[in-house]
Design a protein around this motif. Structure first.
Motif, PDB file in Angstrom:
ATOM      1  N   LYS A  85       0.831  -1.206   0.000  1.00 22.50           N
ATOM      2  CA  LYS A  85       0.000   0.000   0.000  1.00 22.50           C
ATOM      3  C   LYS A  85       0.868   1.260   0.000  1.00 22.50           C
ATOM      4  CE  LYS A  85      -3.805  -2.206   2.517  1.00 22.50           C
ATOM      5  NZ  LYS A  85      -4.540  -2.258   3.806  1.00 22.50           N
ATOM      6  N   ASP A  89       1.861   3.354  -5.380  1.00 22.52           N
ATOM      7  CA  ASP A  89       1.780   4.439  -6.362  1.00 22.52           C
ATOM      8  C   ASP A  89       3.107   4.677  -7.072  1.00 22.52           C
ATOM      9  OD1 ASP A  89      -0.849   4.844  -5.759  1.00 22.52           O
ATOM     10  OD2 ASP A  89      -0.509   6.503  -4.377  1.00 22.52           O
ATOM     11  N   LYS A 162       1.474   9.026   2.043  1.00 18.59           N
ATOM     12  CA  LYS A 162       2.073   8.048   1.146  1.00 18.59           C
ATOM     13  C   LYS A 162       2.838   8.758   0.035  1.00 18.59           C
ATOM     14  CE  LYS A 162      -1.295   5.582  -0.392  1.00 18.59           C
ATOM     15  NZ  LYS A 162      -2.006   4.467  -1.081  1.00 18.59           N
ATOM     16  N   ARG A 164       3.840   9.570  -3.709  1.00 22.43           N
ATOM     17  CA  ARG A 164       3.176   9.493  -5.012  1.00 22.43           C
ATOM     18  C   ARG A 164       4.190   9.889  -6.080  1.00 22.43           C
ATOM     19  NH1 ARG A 164      -2.230  12.808  -5.735  1.00 22.43           N
ATOM     20  NH2 ARG A 164      -2.950  11.122  -4.359  1.00 22.43           N
TER      21      ARG A 164
END
Length: 496
Positions: A85, A89, A162, A164
């Motif tokens: 997870k 990306d 997160k 990207r």
């Protein structure tokens, strides 16, 4: 033993096993393409025999590499879902390129090559093996780009906790990847070269022992041995040069890994390179460690001069704590490690000895290649038993060097699975303890570990059996002499 420990053992066992096939496929596929090019250009039979014999062994190894590599993707989702997870990306782009561009091209043209003997025009057939072998190398680059991002995150922005990806070009031109790629390819050629030397030396000795008559295939083995020895010598030189470039990046990007590689517990300026250490290298104070060292060499490896200061483990611990925190976040997903102090020091015996085993086994393989060139100079064939035995044993050395190199690379970055970039976006790192799947029990992880290890053990027996069987068969196994009434069958095309 908790879920994290079992998951790490599982991934380590399956990944190291898979990586045994990767360098041989990369190196041997290009070598086979070179052999077939020589046959197409010259028309000489021994080049055709070399192409088919070594191509058959390459295909066995390739098939096993594909089977064992598939498991890695399942593990990301099953055992390391939190990691998936976090990096999803970013990794989507390079892994899609690897699968759709590189692997698809590789498998397609390899299939055309296998079944295209005497069906495709010679030059078209030759183009197929070159396309497959180069696609295999490109495939490795995409995988290394993803791994290098974990070692040195670039080309991203931090969104909602997160990373990207905002620049695929930055990811693909990551200086860590640009240094790792030639090092890995050189390691692949080192494996292929030693593979050629070991098997060819055994065939030369066996033919000389079994018969006093001239062996029609002697030129196949002598040419293969010399080619392998030269490939081995050149590739080991390339491994050393590219490894030096990686060492300088490691000094900048992962100073703790460099200190762990040397069991350097105290900062030194200039810093000495430890050739051999004895004592308890597992202690972070190194009070019981005695080393045989080369003065100032570590400073040169780190920064191209003989005076650079190299930080020791003790000082780096304080730096890491100041930048990344002293304790793990309070998070139930971390289990027993939730809120506990972070140990920023990798397992010193693994990193210290892994680094030396990598260098040592590589050096032994290079020495074996040089010895093979010397003993077979001017068309000579060694008559003693020890040479073919030594050559066969030497096949294992570059495999071991590659494996210990990867173990050092991955273990040396602990406790991070994604290492923070010292000059990159703040907050983009991930501890290994945070990466493991939270919904998997110890029992489930142990079951998968035992199952996969058992299956991989069976596959290892199968691969060794097939490689030994086809290697022993020699040229007759791929090019049996034609009868008076029928044309020789294309053995390679129907063997798989």
């Amino acid at each position: 033993m908790d879920v994290l420990d079992v998951a790490r053992w599982q991934f380590g066992i399956t990944t190291v096993y898979h990586f045994l096939m990767v360098p041989l496929t990369i190196g041997l596929s290009i070598v086979v393409a070179i052999m077939q090019t020589a046959w197409v250009v010259t028309g000489k039979r021994h080049y055709l025999a070399m192409t088919k014999f070594w191509g058959k062994l390459m295909l066995v190894n390739f098939a096993m590499g594909v089977v064992t590599g598939i498991v890695q993707e399942f593990q990301f989702g099953m055992a390391w879902s939190s990691y998936s997870k976090f990096v999803g990306d970013v990794f989507g782009a390079p892994l899609a390129m690897e699968g759709l561009v590189a692997f698809m091209v590789e498998s397609t043209f390899l299939g055309l090559w296998i079944f295209g003997w005497e069906r495709l025009p010679k030059r078209v057939h030759l183009a197929c093996i070159w396309a497959a072998s180069l696609a295999s190398t490109v495939s490795a680059y995409f995988i290394l780009s993803a791994n290098s991002w974990m070692q040195h995150p670039v080309g991203i922005e931090f969104v909602d906790g997160k990373p990207r990806l905002n620049s695929i070009w930055a990811l693909l031109t990551n200086n860590t990847a640009l240094a790792a790629f030639p090092h890995t390819v050189a390691g692949g050629f080192a494996v292929a070269g030693t593979f050629l030397v070991g098997i060819s030396a055994w065939h030369l000795w066996r033919k000389h022992r079994d018969s006093s008559a001239e062996d029609p295939d002697r030129r196949v083995w002598s040419s293969s041995l010399k080619l392998g020895a030269w490939i081995g010598m050149i590739s080991f030189a390339a491994v050393a040069l590219t490894g030096d470039a990686q060492g300088k990046l490691m000094f900048e990007q992962q100073p703790m890994k460099m200190a762990a590689a040397e069991a350097l517990c105290h900062t030194e300026a200039p810093a000495s390179f430890s050739v051999f250490a004895y004592g308890d290298v597992s202690r972070q104070d190194c009070e019981n460690v005695k080393s045989i060292t080369v003065p100032a060499l570590l400073s040169f490896l780190a920064h191209n001069d003989f005076s650079t200061e190299v930080k020791g483990v003790g000082d780096l611990i304080h730096q890491y704590q100041a930048k990344y925190g002293s304790n793990y976040p309070v998070d139930p997903k971390l289990g027993e490690l939730s809120g506990k102090p972070i140990d920023y020091v990798p397992v010193l015996p693994v990193t210290y000895w892994g680094f030396r085993f990598m260098i040592g086994f590589g050096g032994i393989a290079a020495a074996a290649a040089l010895l093979a060139l010397w003993l077979t100079r001017r068309g000579r064939i060694p008559r003693t038993k020890w040479f073919p035995r030594l050559a066969l044993l030497s096949i294992a050395t570059p495999f071991l060097a590659n494996s210990f190199g990867w173990i050092f690379t991955e273990m040396g970055r602990q406790p991070f699975v994604v290492v923070p970039n010292p000059s990159g976006v703040d907050g983009v790192w991930m501890y290994t303890a945070q990466a493991v799947s939270s919904g998997v029990s110890v029992g489930e992880m142990l079951t998968s570990l035992i199952a996969l290890t058992t299956v991989y053990g069976v596959l290892a027996v199968v691969e060794v059996y097939l490689l030994v069987r086809y290697a022993r068969a020699g040229v007759a196994g791929v090019m049996p002499p034609p009868t008076d009434t029928e044309k020789s069958e294309d053995v390679l095309a129907f063997a798989y």
